[in-house]
Scaffold this motif. Structure first.
Motif, short mmCIF file in Angstrom:
data_model
loop_
_atom_site.label_atom_id
_atom_site.label_comp_id
_atom_site.label_asym_id
_atom_site.label_seq_id
_atom_site.Cartn_x
_atom_site.Cartn_y
_atom_site.Cartn_z
N LYS A 43 0.82 -1.22 0.00
CA LYS A 43 0.00 0.00 0.00
C LYS A 43 0.86 1.27 0.00
O LYS A 43 0.54 2.25 -0.68
N TRP A 44 1.96 1.25 0.75
CA TRP A 44 2.79 2.46 0.83
C TRP A 44 3.36 2.83 -0.54
O TRP A 44 3.47 3.99 -0.91
N MET A 45 3.70 1.80 -1.33
CA MET A 45 4.28 2.01 -2.66
C MET A 45 3.23 2.60 -3.60
O MET A 45 3.49 3.56 -4.33
N VAL A 46 2.02 2.02 -3.55
CA VAL A 46 0.92 2.50 -4.39
C VAL A 46 0.59 3.95 -4.05
O VAL A 46 0.41 4.79 -4.95
N ARG A 47 0.54 4.25 -2.75
CA ARG A 47 0.22 5.62 -2.32
C ARG A 47 1.25 6.63 -2.86
O ARG A 47 0.89 7.68 -3.39
N ARG A 48 2.53 6.28 -2.75
CA ARG A 48 3.59 7.18 -3.23
C ARG A 48 3.47 7.42 -4.73
O ARG A 48 3.61 8.53 -5.22
N TRP A 49 3.22 6.34 -5.48
CA TRP A 49 3.13 6.46 -6.94
C TRP A 49 1.90 7.25 -7.36
O TRP A 49 1.95 8.03 -8.30
N LEU A 50 0.78 7.03 -6.66
CA LEU A 50 -0.43 7.79 -6.97
C LEU A 50 -0.20 9.29 -6.78
O LEU A 50 -0.64 10.11 -7.59
N GLU A 51 0.49 9.64 -5.71
CA GLU A 51 0.76 11.06 -5.42
C GLU A 51 1.61 11.71 -6.50
O GLU A 51 1.41 12.87 -6.86
N VAL A 52 2.56 10.95 -7.06
CA VAL A 52 3.51 11.51 -8.02
C VAL A 52 3.04 11.34 -9.47
O VAL A 52 3.12 12.26 -10.27
N TYR A 53 2.54 10.15 -9.80
CA TYR A 53 2.28 9.81 -11.20
C TYR A 53 0.79 9.76 -11.57
O TYR A 53 0.46 9.71 -12.76
N GLY A 54 -0.10 9.75 -10.58
CA GLY A 54 -1.53 9.65 -10.88
C GLY A 54 -1.96 8.21 -11.09
O GLY A 54 -1.13 7.30 -11.21
N GLU A 55 -3.28 7.99 -11.17
CA GLU A 55 -3.82 6.62 -11.20
C GLU A 55 -3.45 5.87 -12.48
O GLU A 55 -2.99 4.73 -12.42
N GLN A 56 -3.62 6.49 -13.64
CA GLN A 56 -3.39 5.77 -14.90
C GLN A 56 -1.95 5.28 -15.02
O GLN A 56 -1.70 4.11 -15.32
N ALA A 57 -0.98 6.18 -14.79
CA ALA A 57 0.43 5.81 -14.91
C ALA A 57 0.81 4.77 -13.85
O ALA A 57 1.61 3.87 -14.12
N THR A 58 0.25 4.89 -12.65
CA THR A 58 0.53 3.93 -11.58
C THR A 58 0.04 2.53 -11.97
O THR A 58 0.77 1.54 -11.81
N ILE A 59 -1.18 2.45 -12.50
CA ILE A 59 -1.71 1.15 -12.93
C ILE A 59 -0.86 0.58 -14.06
O ILE A 59 -0.50 -0.61 -14.05
N GLU A 60 -0.50 1.42 -15.03
CA GLU A 60 0.35 0.95 -16.15
C GLU A 60 1.68 0.42 -15.64
O GLU A 60 2.19 -0.59 -16.13
N MET A 61 2.24 1.12 -14.65
CA MET A 61 3.53 0.71 -14.08
C MET A 61 3.40 -0.65 -13.38
O MET A 61 4.25 -1.53 -13.55
N MET A 62 2.33 -0.84 -12.64
CA MET A 62 2.12 -2.11 -11.93
C MET A 62 1.85 -3.25 -12.91
O MET A 62 2.40 -4.35 -12.75
N VAL A 63 1.03 -2.99 -13.92
CA VAL A 63 0.71 -4.02 -14.92
C VAL A 63 1.99 -4.47 -15.63
O VAL A 63 2.24 -5.68 -15.80
N THR A 64 2.81 -3.51 -16.04
CA THR A 64 4.08 -3.85 -16.72
C THR A 64 5.00 -4.63 -15.80
O THR A 64 5.65 -5.60 -16.22
N SER A 65 5.06 -4.23 -14.53
CA SER A 65 5.95 -4.89 -13.57
C SER A 65 5.51 -6.31 -13.24
O SER A 65 6.29 -7.09 -12.69
N LEU A 66 4.27 -6.66 -13.55
CA LEU A 66 3.77 -8.02 -13.32
C LEU A 66 4.06 -8.97 -14.48
O LEU A 66 3.90 -10.18 -14.35
N LYS A 67 4.49 -8.42 -15.61
CA LYS A 67 4.77 -9.27 -16.78
C LYS A 67 6.10 -10.00 -16.60
O LYS A 67 7.01 -9.47 -15.95
N PRO A 68 6.25 -11.19 -17.21
CA PRO A 68 7.54 -11.87 -17.14
C PRO A 68 8.62 -11.01 -17.80
O PRO A 68 8.37 -10.38 -18.83
#
Length: 448
Positions: free
Chosen positions: A152-177
């Protein structure tokens, strides 16, 4: 003797859980030791990385099906259930009955008949009822944390800096092999030649999308080839390859790589310098200095002088203004390489960021006096956290007026880098989703 791939995966996951071992190192060691069939290596990697990456989501899915709570189970049973659930939810090609059968077999073997019955009961309930949705989580940070499986702390930091769309894109990409990327040793060969040579050894490679030095591996293992032994290439992510190009060292210059292990950027600098001049590569840990030396030897690079020690001590004992160019690839939280090292997101705490930033600041202060007037300094990290990146450099510039942004940075980087949202005059933040590479920060400074 070969072992069942799911048993091997469970053993690795338990070592990661119990001993805080690194999954990538354990995986590499297991594959190297031949504990699983070659045909199962892909599944093993998927099970280990996937179960670690999706840990929080899997906990959310599993919790309603264990009446006495997950804490009532032995840790290995919880991990076995999560690994099985990962296959249910995220892997389409494995039939449910096979997943349940394998899990029950392991449960009986590792525990007893009762453990097998428990695992069978939980998995059949999940198969029947399906997993819960995340809709019940109304808090945005909590919902995204559980849905994409990030602290949660990581998501909160990213939301504050990058906003929801970029944060979701970042997490989705980081989940790929992760993809395997190699850097061509252009002192010996060219990308076109290396593609042909690798093909002859059963490895399919294509040109990278970001770095002119990069090839992306599509099939096969390049690290067991003669081409690897002969030093024609080394492993490196594409965004990491931009660092040496950002520094732009020239033959016969004197260059410092101040936190150099395991040597990927040092060897790239040496290649850029045509193996001519002086490159001092320092790392704190003596055993890691050997990694630099071994890599340099395999790549045929003789100009690297690798030393162990604290660069702050080295700085105090070295004549000021004695280097033409300096690279500080600083220790960091590694939040840009979660795709490659999924353990990072569960091992790091938010409080670590402040401690790391203090270290980064002290290292930058230490190397700055060693740069000649008119020289160039690159500060880089493999994180996307602004406290470790922009904040460090901006604070440094405020207290060191002799340093300015190097506005020529874009001339040394591929044109598409200048188009990313994180590009500024003299620096760039590459997010994982920008080019499907590691997340990276590169800041380029000139000394007046």
């Amino acid at each position: 003797m070969k072992k069942d791939v799911r048993e091997v995966a469970l053993n690795i996951l338990m070592q990661v859980e119990d001993k805080k071992a690194y999954s990538n190192l354990l995986l590499n060691q297991t594959i190297k030791n031949g504990h699983v069939d070659k045909k199962d290596i892909g599944l093993l990697t998927e099970l280990v990385y996937g179960t670690i990456q999706r840990k929080l989501s899997l906990t959310f899915f599993l919790t309603p099906f264990v009446k006495k709570g997950l804490e009532s189970l032995e840790p290995w049973v919880t991990t076995l259930l999560k690994m099985s659930l990962y296959q249910f939810v995220y892997l389409e090609r494995i039939p449910d009955r096979a997943i349940i059968h394998e899990a029950v077999t392991i449960a009986k073997k590792r525990g007893h008949e009762g453990t097998g019955s428990l695992v069978n009961g939980v998995l059949r309930s999940i198969q029947r009822d399906g997993v819960p949705t995340f809709d019940s989580l109304k808090n945005q940070t909590k919902r995204l944390a559980f849905e994409y499986s990030f602290p949660k702390w990581m998501v909160r930091r990213w939301l504050e800096v990058y906003g929801e769309q970029a944060t979701i894109e970042m997490m989705v990409t980081s989940l790929k092999p992760p993809v395997i990327t190699i850097r061509v040793n252009q002192l010996i060969t060219t990308p076109i030649e290396l593609i042909t040579l690798l093909e002859q050894e059963g490895v399919k490679a294509v040109n990278g999308t970001l770095s002119p030095d990069a090839l992306v591996i599509k099939e096969g293992n390049p690290f067991t080839t003669k081409a690897f032994e002969q030093g024609l290439f080394t492993a490196q992510d594409e965004s990491s390859m931009l660092v040496a190009r950002a520094l732009g060292p020239l033959p016969n210059e004197k260059v410092l790589d101040s936190c150099a292990a395991p040597g990927g950027k040092s060897t790239h600098l040496a290649e850029q310098m045509n193996n001519q001049g002086m490159l001092v590569s320092i790392d704190l840990h003596e055993h890691k200095v050997k990694l630099i030396q071994d890599q340099a030897k395999r790549l045929g690079l003789t100009m690297i002088e690798a030393k162990s020690g604290d660069v702050r001590t080295f700085s105090s004992e070295t004549e000021h203004e004695s280097f033409d160019k300096i690279l500080l690839d600083a220790p960091c939280s590694g939040l840009g390489v979660i795709r490659r090292k999924p353990d990072i997101k569960w091992l790091k705490q938010e409080s670590d960021i402040k401690d790391i930033a203090a270290l980064q600041k002290s290292l930058l202060e230490a190397v700055a006096p060693l740069l000649k007037k008119g020289g160039r300094l690159v500060y880089s990290t493999c994180t996307i956290d602004k406290e470790e990146n922009e904040a460090i450099v901006e604070q440094f510039l405020q207290t060191h007026p002799e340093f300015q942004w190097d506005k020529s940075l874009s001339e040394r980087l591929p044109h598409q880098v200048s188009n990313v949202k994180g590009f500024a005059e003299g620096s760039v933040t590459i997010l994982p989703q920008d080019f499907e590479t590691d997340g990276f920060y590169i800041a380029c400074l000139m000394k007046q």
